[in-house]
Design a protein around this motif. Structure first.
Motif, short mmCIF file in Angstrom:
data_model
loop_
_atom_site.label_atom_id
_atom_site.label_comp_id
_atom_site.label_asym_id
_atom_site.label_seq_id
_atom_site.Cartn_x
_atom_site.Cartn_y
_atom_site.Cartn_z
N GLU A 172 27.10 -30.34 24.90
CA GLU A 172 29.07 -29.99 25.00
C GLU A 172 29.44 -30.85 26.88
N GLU A 173 28.79 -30.36 27.73
CA GLU A 173 29.10 -30.81 29.00
C GLU A 173 28.97 -31.92 28.67
N VAL A 174 27.95 -32.29 28.48
CA VAL A 174 27.67 -34.38 28.57
C VAL A 174 28.64 -35.34 27.52
N GLY A 175 28.60 -34.48 26.58
CA GLY A 175 29.73 -35.06 25.69
C GLY A 175 31.27 -34.97 26.08
N HIS A 176 31.94 -34.10 26.48
CA HIS A 176 32.49 -33.80 27.16
C HIS A 176 33.00 -35.11 28.40
N ARG A 177 32.12 -34.87 29.31
CA ARG A 177 31.96 -35.77 30.58
C ARG A 177 32.11 -37.74 29.88
N TYR A 178 31.92 -37.80 28.70
CA TYR A 178 31.70 -38.97 28.00
C TYR A 178 33.31 -39.34 27.04
N ASN A 179 33.77 -38.06 27.64
CA ASN A 179 34.97 -38.06 26.19
C ASN A 179 35.07 -38.48 24.87
N VAL A 180 33.76 -37.30 24.90
CA VAL A 180 33.13 -37.19 23.07
C VAL A 180 34.03 -35.78 23.11
N GLU A 181 35.02 -36.01 21.96
CA GLU A 181 36.02 -34.74 21.59
C GLU A 181 34.74 -33.18 21.03
N HIS A 182 34.47 -33.69 20.24
CA HIS A 182 33.78 -32.76 19.59
C HIS A 182 31.83 -32.63 19.69
N PRO A 183 31.02 -32.61 20.34
CA PRO A 183 29.95 -33.40 20.76
C PRO A 183 29.36 -32.61 19.62
N LEU A 184 28.76 -31.29 19.22
CA LEU A 184 27.76 -31.17 18.71
C LEU A 184 28.33 -30.04 17.44
N ASN A 185 27.44 -30.18 16.71
CA ASN A 185 27.00 -29.83 15.19
C ASN A 185 25.85 -29.68 14.81
N MET A 186 25.65 -27.82 14.48
CA MET A 186 24.48 -28.29 13.87
C MET A 186 24.28 -27.18 13.92
N THR A 187 23.12 -26.51 12.16
CA THR A 187 22.61 -25.46 12.52
C THR A 187 21.03 -25.50 13.08
N VAL A 188 20.58 -24.72 13.05
CA VAL A 188 18.83 -25.42 13.66
C VAL A 188 18.15 -23.72 13.40
N CYS A 189 16.91 -24.55 13.75
CA CYS A 189 15.47 -22.71 13.51
C CYS A 189 14.56 -22.91 14.34
N VAL A 190 13.89 -21.98 14.67
CA VAL A 190 12.38 -22.29 15.74
C VAL A 190 11.92 -21.07 15.23
N THR A 191 10.60 -21.07 15.07
CA THR A 191 9.82 -20.21 15.32
C THR A 191 8.53 -20.81 15.72
N ASP A 192 8.30 -19.30 15.96
CA ASP A 192 6.89 -19.78 16.74
C ASP A 192 5.49 -18.97 15.65
N GLY A 193 5.90 -18.17 14.44
CA GLY A 193 5.00 -18.31 13.29
C GLY A 193 5.10 -16.32 13.58
N GLN A 194 6.04 -16.03 14.80
CA GLN A 194 6.08 -14.26 15.02
C GLN A 194 7.26 -13.47 14.66
N GLN A 195 8.45 -14.86 14.80
CA GLN A 195 9.85 -14.70 14.57
C GLN A 195 10.64 -16.17 13.85
N VAL A 196 11.48 -15.95 13.75
CA VAL A 196 12.80 -16.71 13.25
C VAL A 196 14.30 -16.95 13.77
N VAL A 197 14.38 -17.90 14.36
CA VAL A 197 15.55 -17.64 14.87
C VAL A 197 16.66 -19.11 14.72
N ALA A 198 17.57 -18.72 13.82
CA ALA A 198 18.51 -19.37 13.28
C ALA A 198 20.35 -19.66 14.42
N VAL A 199 20.18 -21.11 14.76
CA VAL A 199 21.87 -20.53 15.00
C VAL A 199 22.67 -21.32 14.22
N ARG A 200 24.05 -21.72 13.74
CA ARG A 200 25.20 -21.88 13.05
C ARG A 200 26.31 -22.31 14.01
#
Length: 281
Positions: A172-200
């Motif tokens: 977001e900081e880099v995007g705003h530096r280049y005048n990108v109004e809404h830099p990021l849209n994401m749902t993401v998931c990361v896992t190491d086989g023990q836990q599941v971490v998801a973000v909206r």
């Protein structure tokens, strides 16, 4: 865009989630109901964890998931207690195997739906923030893979939440530096086989869809004779772009700007707050 899911629970055949439900992930690759694109045919991938391996297994292909007979055969044969799967709709980068999710580093797998807006404009600045020790492991050209390696740079392996918040904050900081109004849209998931971490999360507070299962006990009560539900166990968990079956009360939508962590049958929700990393070290 894309569709993805992550499953944890007792070991089940991959096909029980990927193919057999009425609105399975493979069906979503051809007929998404909630995505910004109906068809997600620019490649797919599956990553899963075995008992004898520290590094997760992965199968990726640049062809549409619905037409890959090898995937169907593998999904019948492979059983796993935790796996992630992704069907891709490209947003400006080539359709090639190295651009297919999940991305992998050590024990970690990563999938993403969404985009970094004006990525070609801000790509160089983001790539320069990736740790030199990690940079050589980048294989493809997607914004998603850069997001993963930024999170690794900011300490994903020791603090997933903090790393993902710093990754989002930098974009977001880099995007705003280049005048990108809404830099990021994401749902993401990361896992190491023990836990599941998801973000909206999205800069414009209008993220892609994301749900999680409420209770496999409830599913078992609704479908007491379904061998797939019995096999998964009462503590099984799914987080996914859109529901696999149309049954009220089984799915809960994950709110905007939320991080979810599932481990050993326990699900925690928290507020996701992007923040700038300390780039001086």
């Amino acid at each position: 865009m894309c569709r993805w899911l992550a499953y944890s629970g007792r070991s089940v055949p991959l096909e029980a989630v990927l193919f057999q439900p009425e609105h399975s992930l493979i069906d979503q690759s051809l007929n998404s109901r909630l995505g910004h694109t109906t068809t997600n045919g620019d490649g797919f991938g599956v990553g899963w964890y075995g008992r004898q391996s520290e590094v997760p297994f992965r199968y990726r292909c640049l062809h549409p998931a619905w037409s890959d007979t090898n995937l169907r055969e593998a999904a019948r044969a492979v059983r796993a207690p935790l796996f992630v799967a992704h069907v891709r709709a490209a947003t400006g980068t080539p359709t090639q195997e190295t651009n297919c999710h999940p991305f992998r580093f050590g024990r970690w797998l990563f999938v993403h739906n969404g985009l970094i807006r004006e990525f070609p404009l801000i790509r160089r600045d983001l790539m320069m923030a990736v740790s030199p020790q990690l940079f050589r492991w980048i294989e493809g050209s997607t914004d998603s893979e850069i997001m993963f390696f930024l999170a690794l740079t900011f300490g994903l392996e020791r603090d997933p939440r903090g790393a993902l918040e710093q990754m989002a904050g930098l974009i977001e900081e880099v995007g705003h530096r280049y005048n990108v109004e809404h830099p990021l849209n994401m749902t993401v998931c990361v896992t190491d086989g023990q836990q599941v971490v998801a973000v909206r999360y999205s800069s414009e507070a209008d993220s892609r869809s994301l749900f999680h299962s409420t209770s496999f006990r409830q599913l078992r009560a609704l479908y007491p004779d379904d061998p797939r539900i019995i096999a998964a166990g009462d503590d099984a968990f799914l987080v996914l772009s859109e529901p696999l079956i149309d049954v009220q009360g089984v799915w809960q939508e994950i709110p905007e700007a939320t991080i979810l962590t599932a481990r050993d049958g326990v699900i925690d929700h928290g507020r996701f707050r992007p923040r700038m990393p300390d780039l001086s070290t």
